[in-house]
Design a protein around this motif. Sequence first.
Motif, mmCIF file in Angstrom:
data_model
loop_
_atom_site.group_PDB
_atom_site.id
_atom_site.type_symbol
_atom_site.label_atom_id
_atom_site.label_comp_id
_atom_site.label_asym_id
_atom_site.label_seq_id
_atom_site.Cartn_x
_atom_site.Cartn_y
_atom_site.Cartn_z
ATOM 1 N N GLN A 177 10.848 8.083 11.927
ATOM 2 C CA GLN A 177 10.815 9.502 12.308
ATOM 3 C C GLN A 177 11.956 9.864 13.251
ATOM 4 O O GLN A 177 12.538 10.947 13.137
ATOM 5 C CB GLN A 177 9.476 9.828 12.960
ATOM 6 N N VAL B 91 10.623 10.653 0.375
ATOM 7 C CA VAL B 91 11.951 10.023 0.369
ATOM 8 C C VAL B 91 12.823 10.514 -0.793
ATOM 9 O O VAL B 91 14.044 10.535 -0.684
ATOM 10 C CB VAL B 91 11.822 8.483 0.300
ATOM 11 N N CYS C 77 25.587 2.253 7.365
ATOM 12 C CA CYS C 77 25.619 3.249 6.274
ATOM 13 C C CYS C 77 26.781 4.231 6.413
ATOM 14 O O CYS C 77 27.025 5.027 5.504
ATOM 15 C CB CYS C 77 24.297 3.991 6.204
ATOM 16 N N ASP D 150 0.837 -1.192 0.000
ATOM 17 C CA ASP D 150 0.000 0.000 0.000
ATOM 18 C C ASP D 150 0.878 1.251 0.000
ATOM 19 O O ASP D 150 1.168 1.835 1.049
ATOM 20 C CB ASP D 150 -0.909 -0.044 1.241
ATOM 21 N N THR D 151 1.328 1.640 -1.192
ATOM 22 C CA THR D 151 2.131 2.859 -1.319
ATOM 23 C C THR D 151 1.852 3.459 -2.687
ATOM 24 O O THR D 151 1.067 2.903 -3.460
ATOM 25 C CB THR D 151 3.637 2.554 -1.133
ATOM 26 N N ILE E 268 16.751 14.405 3.938
ATOM 27 C CA ILE E 268 17.891 14.472 4.877
ATOM 28 C C ILE E 268 19.082 15.120 4.162
ATOM 29 O O ILE E 268 19.760 15.999 4.702
ATOM 30 C CB ILE E 268 18.266 13.066 5.403
ATOM 31 N N PHE F 236 15.308 0.823 0.667
ATOM 32 C CA PHE F 236 16.603 0.150 0.519
ATOM 33 C C PHE F 236 16.749 -0.542 -0.838
ATOM 34 O O PHE F 236 15.772 -0.993 -1.434
ATOM 35 C CB PHE F 236 16.802 -0.840 1.655
ATOM 36 N N TRP G 42 3.843 9.609 -3.001
ATOM 37 C CA TRP G 42 4.261 9.593 -1.590
ATOM 38 C C TRP G 42 5.761 9.340 -1.490
ATOM 39 O O TRP G 42 6.473 10.028 -0.748
ATOM 40 C CB TRP G 42 3.497 8.504 -0.812
ATOM 41 N N ASN H 268 18.511 3.759 -1.292
ATOM 42 C CA ASN H 268 19.491 3.762 -0.195
ATOM 43 C C ASN H 268 20.267 2.450 -0.245
ATOM 44 O O ASN H 268 19.712 1.395 0.040
ATOM 45 C CB ASN H 268 18.745 3.913 1.141
ATOM 46 N N ARG I 72 6.256 -1.699 3.865
ATOM 47 C CA ARG I 72 6.333 -0.458 3.085
ATOM 48 C C ARG I 72 7.234 0.593 3.717
ATOM 49 O O ARG I 72 7.643 1.550 3.068
ATOM 50 C CB ARG I 72 4.941 0.103 2.828
ATOM 51 N N ALA I 73 7.541 0.432 5.008
ATOM 52 C CA ALA I 73 8.428 1.409 5.645
ATOM 53 C C ALA I 73 9.868 1.252 5.163
ATOM 54 O O ALA I 73 10.625 2.220 5.113
ATOM 55 C CB ALA I 73 8.376 1.245 7.158
ATOM 56 N N ILE J 203 17.467 1.399 14.765
ATOM 57 C CA ILE J 203 17.575 0.585 13.541
ATOM 58 C C ILE J 203 18.238 -0.736 13.907
ATOM 59 O O ILE J 203 19.378 -0.726 14.396
ATOM 60 C CB ILE J 203 18.465 1.231 12.443
ATOM 61 N N ASN K 220 17.784 9.581 2.372
ATOM 62 C CA ASN K 220 16.491 10.205 2.106
ATOM 63 C C ASN K 220 16.833 11.579 1.541
ATOM 64 O O ASN K 220 17.651 12.295 2.127
ATOM 65 C CB ASN K 220 15.703 10.324 3.430
HETATM 66 C C1 LIG Z 1 10.779 6.098 6.734
HETATM 67 C C2 LIG Z 1 10.273 7.469 6.306
HETATM 68 C C3 LIG Z 1 10.394 7.647 4.814
HETATM 69 C C4 LIG Z 1 8.801 7.583 6.692
HETATM 70 O O1 LIG Z 1 8.341 8.872 6.387
HETATM 71 P P1 LIG Z 1 7.504 9.671 7.465
HETATM 72 O O2 LIG Z 1 7.199 10.967 6.862
HETATM 73 O O3 LIG Z 1 8.260 9.666 8.749
HETATM 74 O O4 LIG Z 1 6.219 8.776 7.530
HETATM 75 P P2 LIG Z 1 5.352 8.350 8.778
HETATM 76 O O5 LIG Z 1 5.841 7.017 9.250
HETATM 77 O O6 LIG Z 1 5.245 9.469 9.769
HETATM 78 O O7 LIG Z 1 3.965 8.200 8.096
HETATM 79 C C5 LIG Z 1 3.274 9.342 7.555
HETATM 80 C C6 LIG Z 1 2.047 8.836 6.831
HETATM 81 O O8 LIG Z 1 2.449 8.170 5.626
HETATM 82 C C7 LIG Z 1 1.976 6.827 5.645
HETATM 83 N N1 LIG Z 1 3.013 5.986 5.040
HETATM 84 C C8 LIG Z 1 4.084 5.422 5.647
HETATM 85 N N2 LIG Z 1 4.816 4.744 4.755
HETATM 86 C C9 LIG Z 1 4.199 4.883 3.581
HETATM 87 C C10 LIG Z 1 4.480 4.416 2.293
HETATM 88 N N3 LIG Z 1 5.569 3.656 2.012
HETATM 89 N N4 LIG Z 1 3.637 4.754 1.286
HETATM 90 C C11 LIG Z 1 2.563 5.488 1.527
HETATM 91 N N5 LIG Z 1 2.234 5.972 2.733
HETATM 92 C C12 LIG Z 1 3.045 5.667 3.747
HETATM 93 C C13 LIG Z 1 1.729 6.500 7.103
HETATM 94 O O9 LIG Z 1 0.773 5.479 7.270
HETATM 95 C C14 LIG Z 1 1.254 7.820 7.633
HETATM 96 O O10 LIG Z 1 -0.095 7.981 7.266
HETATM 97 P P3 LIG Z 1 -1.127 8.778 8.236
HETATM 98 O O11 LIG Z 1 -0.589 10.167 8.325
HETATM 99 O O12 LIG Z 1 -2.417 8.680 7.509
HETATM 100 O O13 LIG Z 1 -1.078 8.040 9.536
HETATM 101 C C15 LIG Z 1 11.046 8.595 7.020
HETATM 102 O O14 LIG Z 1 10.735 8.609 8.394
HETATM 103 C C16 LIG Z 1 12.522 8.455 6.851
HETATM 104 O O15 LIG Z 1 13.048 8.546 5.765
HETATM 105 N N6 LIG Z 1 13.246 8.313 7.970
HETATM 106 C C17 LIG Z 1 14.674 8.156 7.935
HETATM 107 C C18 LIG Z 1 14.952 6.719 7.612
HETATM 108 C C19 LIG Z 1 16.338 6.525 7.120
HETATM 109 O O16 LIG Z 1 16.857 7.334 6.407
HETATM 110 N N7 LIG Z 1 16.894 5.415 7.517
HETATM 111 C C20 LIG Z 1 18.141 4.987 7.056
HETATM 112 C C21 LIG Z 1 19.206 5.632 7.814
HETATM 113 S S1 LIG Z 1 20.650 4.992 7.155
#
Ligand SMILES: CC(C)(COP(=O)(O)OP(=O)(O)OC[C@H]1O[C@@H](n2cnc3c(N)ncnc32)[C@H](O)[C@@H]1OP(=O)(O)O)[C@@H](O)C(=O)NCCC(=O)NCCS
Length: 327
Positions: free
Chosen positions: A215, A50, A125, A40-41, A255, A170, A45, A283, A164-165, A202, A252
């Motif tokens: 977040q 990202v 990373c 579900d993405t 970032i 990656f 978005w 990533n 989906r997170a 992580i 991201n």
């Molecule tokens: C993971 C990441 C992209 C998520 O983005 P975010 O803006 O924090 O997203 P959230 O988890 O707060 O979710 C926001 C909304 O998007 C939705 N959502 C989450 N993932 C989604 C996806 N893949 N597709 C669509 N919608 C998504 C959530 O359900 C939420 O919906 P809601 O507002 O209706 O509840 C972001 O937090 C990120 O990039 N973090 C850093 C991660 C990173 O860089 N890690 C590696 C370090 S090396």
Amino acid sequence: MTARPTLRQQTGAPAARILGFGSHQPDRVVTNDDLSQVMDTNDQWIRDRVGIIERRFGDKDELLVDFAVAAGAAALADAGVEPSEVDTLILPNCTMPTQIPNAAAQVAARIGIPNPGAFDLNAACAGFCYGLGVASDLIRAGSAKKALVIGAEKLTDAVDPTDRANAIIFADGAGAAVVGGSDEPGIGPVVWGSAGELVDLIYMRDGKYIYQEGQSVFRWATTQIAPIALRALEAAGLQPSDVDVLVPHQANLRIVESIAKKLRAKGAREDLVVADDIKYSGNTSSASIPMAIDHMRKAGTAKSGDVVLAVGFGAGLSYAGQAFILP
Ligand SMILES: CC(C)(COP(=O)(O)OP(=O)(O)OC[C@H]1O[C@@H](n2cnc3c(N)ncnc32)[C@H](O)[C@@H]1OP(=O)(O)O)[C@@H](O)C(=O)NCCC(=O)NCCS
């Protein structure tokens, strides 16, 4: 009583520099629309949150070591260095499926590097910047003459394909640099560190798939990493305005842009070139920095003599950065 013998010490080259870059990605391109078929993405978005447009996934029979061999060989060709000249191979990665054997020794054998010192290095990373720092210091200490540093990952093995997170972020691939001695300094001191109290942000859940608190990681990266990059510049005796190319780990795009904005607020130039390789590569953890640089050199957006500021950060939590001159 016989006198205690004195241990002979060695010294190496006055300085170290990067001689060449190479990278490798698997052929299979995966778009955001492809991912929206299985979770579900949606394309908008992912682009907005990202910055990724597409990424590369390896097939089942393509391994981390295959990516590393291709990237390492490409870097040697770019540097004009024969495999027989390399005495040290450092392989930053965090997705080698086995602890035994490591990746480095077999990658060296497949490239044709005869009996080098060879070891994997796991700083997630931040791995490439850690590895480059180690290579530079080994050369200056006389422990190595020519080192190959290869960041390689097959993150699709470490991600639940329906999560989906993480599955949108990656991807797979490898990037490499050849490091040798020089009279003039070509690599600044590494500034590195860790925040192990944040380890739970992580990690591999049940030792199988990556879990992250997106977040919290985002907040950490957008507040803590620009100061590390500035410390790396200071360690090299440089000003923000000296930097031609900024290459943060491609975690991201938001970032990356946040780090660039903070550096410009401290005097980095408006025409600073900022790596955005994540758009088409995703990533790739320890591969992302050398891969971005290789792609930028080939595209002509980064050129010989440019001052690069690289900074890696990720699981651990670990971070490292340094300035260097492009070959
Ligand atoms: C993971 C990441 C992209 C998520 O983005 P975010 O803006 O924090 O997203 P959230 O988890 O707060 O979710 C926001 C909304 O998007 C939705 N959502 C989450 N993932 C989604 C996806 N893949 N597709 C669509 N919608 C998504 C959530 O359900 C939420 O919906 P809601 O507002 O209706 O509840 C972001 O937090 C990120 O990039 N973090 C850093 C991660 C990173 O860089 N890690 C590696 C370090 S090396």
